[in-house]
Design an enzyme around this catalytic site. Structure first.
Site, PDB file in Angstrom:
ATOM      1  N   THR A 244      32.035  31.774  13.611  1.00  0.00           N
ATOM      2  CA  THR A 244      31.643  32.209  12.270  1.00  0.00           C
ATOM      3  C   THR A 244      31.369  33.715  12.174  1.00  0.00           C
ATOM      4  OG1 THR A 244      30.815  30.034  11.744  1.00  0.00           O
ATOM      5  CG2 THR A 244      29.897  31.867  10.488  1.00  0.00           C
TER       6      THR A 244
ATOM      7  N   ARG B  39      24.443  34.876   8.565  1.00  0.00           N
ATOM      8  CA  ARG B  39      25.478  35.688   9.210  1.00  0.00           C
ATOM      9  C   ARG B  39      26.659  35.959   8.286  1.00  0.00           C
ATOM     10  NH1 ARG B  39      24.621  30.996  11.986  1.00  0.00           N
ATOM     11  NH2 ARG B  39      26.235  29.421  12.217  1.00  0.00           N
TER      12      ARG B  39
HETATM   13 ZN    ZN Z   1      32.173  29.221  10.557  1.00  0.00          ZN
END
Ligand code: ZN
Length: 558
Positions: A87, A171
């Site tokens: 990610t 994030r």
């Molecule tokens: Zn992800």
């Protein structure tokens, strides 16, 4: 400058009253702007774990937002071209235009043996130097992102540009928004929060009240679209039954909210509210709204991307994106959408094996850093004062050898590990940091890159491990006996690297280009449309001509 709030509200009322602006109508009249004028708002949507495979499987069923985006420029073979398909690295490529090798975001977490914390782990979106930061509640920061985002560049040109980001995941907000975020929100248990010391604004407060009321009240199972009928079939995924879930929300159980399409709806609603609160898209200084829709990922990890649960999610995602576009239309904004993903995904091993893919296997837990460390200690007799000879996360990726032993000892440990890993049937490749540092940054079509090229694209000599381990195709790095977390991504294989990339703006000539492109092409493409001053070498990607006709959107006049 941005309109005063009263004027903005009046404009909204007038827009809502205009009969031609039926929300979501495909043929609503465009706002009056010059055909090639820069859009006033960039809406960058990342659908976490939305693989090219999911897009291919479900695209014919989309009738709402994802149908409209398919009228634009469609690139079904976009690449998160690097090996570390997680990610943080994935989101870091989308609006910076540079690969993880340059952004420094080499993984979700990496090891830094110079820091005080005992586990030596650094989270990509954390300021671990802040004493208030902990693994459970990281102090969220962009300090590790060694690149500027599109929003950062726009704000550097004109401080009137606004840079807003919202997602379930912190994030995602940081990697898409970057260093100069005007408003950034992500979910923590209990509601949306923002950066340390930044109060939660009225839009997010309202979103939190709505979300918490929903969790308290509960909700019935979600409707199953006709095209998902017949998919309801239980599969035992290592002790967890998956394949029949319909997202009933039990009263008071927050997981029924965060692992469901409802969390995307909440993020989208907040994004729309922030368009008003932050007055986005209302003046000549182009704004950026980054929206991270994470439910595809939470659902993928919990149920696998191949079952009924994901089918329902795809239908709900289509509706959620549609509602966002309709809300922007209702405000008469001149916006451009780009939609992509941070990485792909791979279905649960047990279902893969039933569906003509017998090579799918669960990973061998002797491949974890901890087990490798024990093995190396046994083989060499070397031990580190900390008790840990090898650091790293899970069964693959970066492996760091203790800095508490001598260089000669480290070389011996490295040799033992390389020999062990190269002979393991589940390991496709192992590269030393020295090998990767000597490898040129890859170019050419990402589908043809070697495994070493892919590893190089997410290698940073300052942060990467002494070894980088890549598992074989079809190996799911989740050991047998793990419950509740049934599938994941992170491999160098195309099921994790390939993602759709869709651009849409009202009035554009649509086309579909099947040739591979990269997510790092998005930022230079938008930079050209926005007439940003850039120089050769600013981006790892290239500008994509979105004109669809004889014109070229990469060659716009200033
Ligand atoms: Zn992800």
């Amino acid at each position: 400058m941005h309109l005063p709030r009263a004027a903005m509200l009046l404009a909204g009322v007038l827009a809502a009253a205009a009969p031609m602006l039926q929300a979501g109508a495909k043929d609503a009249a465009p706002p009056a702007t010059a055909a090639n004028a820069p859009p006033r708002l960039i809406v960058a949507i990342s659908v976490d774990q939305f693989s090219a495979d999911l897009f291919a499987r479900y695209r014919r069923h989309f009738t709402q937002g994802l149908a409209r985006l398919q009228d634009g420029a469609v690139f079904p073979s976009g690449y998160q071209s690097h090996a570390a398909t997680e990610t943080c690295p994935g989101h870091s490529t989308i609006l910076t235009g540079v690969r993880p090798a340059r952004s420094g975001i080499i993984a979700n977490e990496w090891t830094d043996q110079s820091i005080a914390q005992a586990d030596k782990r650094v989270y990509c979106a954390e300021d671990e130097t802040n004493p208030a930061s902990s693994p459970d509640r990281p102090v969220v920061s962009a300090r590790h992102l060694n690149a500027r985002t599109l929003g950062d560049r726009l704000k550097a040109r004109d401080p009137a540009s606004r840079n807003v980001a919202v997602s379930y995941k912190d994030r995602t907000v940081v990697m898409m928004g970057g260093h100069t975020i005007d408003a950034g929100y992500w979910w923590r248990p209990g509601g949306f929060v923002s950066f340390e010391g930044i109060p939660v604004g009225p839009a997010a407060q309202a979103a939190n009240r709505t979300a918490n009321a929903l969790v308290a009240k509960g909700a019935p199972a979600m409707a199953v679209p006709s095209w998902c009928a017949g998919m309801s079939r239980a599969v035992d995924a290592g002790g967890t039954s998956v394949g029949e879930g319909r997202f009933q929300l039990e009263r008071g159980k927050a997981a029924g909210f965060t692992v469901s399409p409802r969390v995307d709806a909440a993020v989208a609603n907040l994004a729309i509210a922030l368009v008003d609160e932050q007055q986005l898209g209302r003046d000549a200084a182009t704004d950026v709204l980054s929206v991270g829709l994470s439910a595809t990922d939470t659902i993928g990890h919990t149920f696998g991307p191949g079952g009924l649960e994901m089918c329902i999610q795809m239908a709900e995602l289509d509706k959620t994106v549609g509602r966002m576009l309709a809300a922007l239309d209702a405000r008469r904004l001149d916006y451009m959408v780009v939609l992509t993903a941070d990485h792909g995904g791979f279905d649960v091993v047990e279902r893969q094996r039933q569906q003509a893919y017998p090579r799918a296997v669960r990973g061998d837990s002797s491949l974890t850093a901890e087990e490798l460390g024990k093995y190396a200690a046994q083989m060499t007799g070397i031990s580190a004062p900390s008790g840990r000879l090898v650091y790293g996360d899970g069964m693959f990726g970066d492996r760091y050898i203790s800095r508490q032993i001598s260089a000669a000892e480290r070389a011996r440990v490295s040799d033992v590990l390389v020999a062990r890993l190269k002979s393991h049937p589940q390991v496709a490749a192992v590269f030393t940091a020295r090998e990767l540092a000597a490898t040129p940054l890859p170019s050419g079509s990402p589908q043809d890159w070697s495994l070493k090229d892919r590893a190089r694209a997410s290698f940073d000599p300052q942060r990467s491990g002494d070894l980088v381990v890549l598992l074989d195709r079809g190996v799911m790095p989740i050991a047998a006996g793990s419950r509740g977390y049934v599938s994941t991504h992170g491999s160098p294989w195309d099921y994790d690297r390939r993602v759709p990339i869709l651009f849409w703006r009202r009035g554009m000539t649509g086309f579909e280009q099947p040739a591979p492109i990269e997510t790092v092409d998005i930022a230079p493409t938008l930079a050209a449309l926005l007439r940003l001053d850039t120089t050769d070498g600013d981006f790892d990607g290239r500008c994509l001509d979105l004109d669809g006709g004889p014109g070229n959107s990469c060659e716009v006049q200033p």
